[in-house]
Design a protein around this motif. Structure first.
Motif, PDB file in Angstrom:
ATOM      1  N   VAL A  34       6.283  -2.766  -5.101  1.00 25.50           N
ATOM      2  CA  VAL A  34       5.918  -2.457  -3.717  1.00 25.50           C
ATOM      3  C   VAL A  34       4.474  -2.892  -3.455  1.00 25.50           C
ATOM      4  O   VAL A  34       4.165  -3.481  -2.413  1.00 25.50           O
ATOM      5  N   ASP A  35       3.591  -2.617  -4.403  1.00 28.69           N
ATOM      6  CA  ASP A  35       2.183  -3.011  -4.243  1.00 28.69           C
ATOM      7  C   ASP A  35       2.027  -4.529  -4.151  1.00 28.69           C
ATOM      8  O   ASP A  35       1.214  -5.037  -3.382  1.00 28.69           O
ATOM      9  N   GLN A  36       2.824  -5.260  -4.944  1.00 31.28           N
ATOM     10  CA  GLN A  36       2.768  -6.723  -4.889  1.00 31.28           C
ATOM     11  C   GLN A  36       3.251  -7.237  -3.535  1.00 31.28           C
ATOM     12  O   GLN A  36       2.670  -8.172  -2.973  1.00 31.28           O
ATOM     13  N   LEU A  37       4.319  -6.632  -3.010  1.00 33.47           N
ATOM     14  CA  LEU A  37       4.804  -7.020  -1.682  1.00 33.47           C
ATOM     15  C   LEU A  37       3.731  -6.758  -0.621  1.00 33.47           C
ATOM     16  O   LEU A  37       3.517  -7.568   0.276  1.00 33.47           O
ATOM     17  N   MET A  38       3.059  -5.619  -0.742  1.00 37.36           N
ATOM     18  CA  MET A  38       1.997  -5.279   0.207  1.00 37.36           C
ATOM     19  C   MET A  38       0.864  -6.299   0.137  1.00 37.36           C
ATOM     20  O   MET A  38       0.395  -6.783   1.163  1.00 37.36           O
ATOM     21  N   ALA A  39       0.440  -6.640  -1.068  1.00 39.06           N
ATOM     22  CA  ALA A  39      -0.662  -7.590  -1.228  1.00 39.06           C
ATOM     23  C   ALA A  39      -0.296  -8.947  -0.627  1.00 39.06           C
ATOM     24  O   ALA A  39      -1.113  -9.571   0.064  1.00 39.06           O
TER      25      ALA A  39
END
Length: 185
Positions: free
Chosen positions: A171-176
Motif C-alpha cells: 500500500v505504501d509503495q502504491l501511495m509513493a
C-alpha cells in the motif's frame, strides 16, 4: 486450523490492497486515463452501469478523453453522469462523441490530492491491521480452547504479522507512486 485463518487473512488483505489500487488509479493525476471514469455510473436501460460498459473510452492525447457511446441515445445520460460526478470536468458533446479536456492541475490542487491519497492510504493500513487483529483473535481463541499449542499459536501470529507488513508495504509503495505521478509537472 491456523493455516485456514492465515489464508483467510491473506485473501482479505489482498482484497484491501486491490481496492486501494483501483481507488488510486481512478484519482486524477496530471494526464488523461480511462480509469478516471471508473466510478462514473450511467443510467442506462433501467439500471446504473459504469461508463465503460456502454461506451469506448479513448485517450487521443495526454489531456483529452474521448467517449464513444455504442448507443447514441445514451450520450445525454453519460454527459449528465460526468457532470454529477466529483471529477470537476466539463464534457462537450458533438452528437457523436463526448470529449473531456483535462486541465493542468495547480500546485494547490496537487497538494490537496496528495493529502487525499495519504488519507486513503492510512484507511487501508487500518483495514489491514483490523484483519490482522481479527486473525490473531481467532488464533488466540483456538489456543485458549486448547485446539492449538502455544508454540503453534505464536508461529501463526508471527505469520499473520509478516503478511500484515507485506501488504502495508505494498500500500505504501502504491501511495509513493501515485504521489510522484500527481506531483510531476
Amino acid at each position: 486450523m491456523t493455516k485456514e485463518i492465515i489464508k483467510d487473512a491473506e485473501e482479505r488483505m489482498k482484497k484491501a490492497v486491490e481496492v486501494f489500487r483501483q481507488e488510486v488509479a481512478g484519482m486524477r493525476a496530471n494526464r488523461a486515463t480511462p480509469a478516471l471514469l471508473d466510478k462514473v455510473r450511467v443510467e442506462a436501460y433501467g439500471s446504473e452501469v459504469p461508463v465503460n460498459n456502454v461506451a469506448t473510452i479513448e485517450v487521443p492525447d495526454p489531456r483529452t478523453l474521448v467517449i464513444k457511446p455504442w448507443d447514441r441515445s445514451l450520450i445525454k445520460a453519460i454527459e449528465r453522469a460526468i457532470n454529477a460526478s466529483d471529477l470537476g470536468l466539463n464534457p462537450t458533446n458533438d452528437g457523436q462523441v463526448i470529449r473531456l479536456s483535462i486541465p493542468p492541475m495547480t500546485e494547490e490542487r496537487r497538494r490537496e490530492l496528495v493529502k487525499v491519497v495519504a488519507k486513503r492510504t492510512e484507511e487501508q493500513r487500518v483495514a489491514i491491521r483490523n484483519i490482522r487483529r481479527d486473525a490473531n483473535e481467532q488464533i488466540k481463541k483456538l489456543e485458549k480452547d486448547k485446539a492449538v499449542s502455544e508454540d503453534e499459536s505464536k508461529r501463526a501470529q508471527d505469520e499473520v504479522q509478516k503478511l500484515t507488513d507485506k501488504y502495508i508495504k505494498e500500500v505504501d509503495q502504491l501511495m509513493a507512486a501515485k504521489e510522484k505521478e500527481i506531483m510531476e509537472v
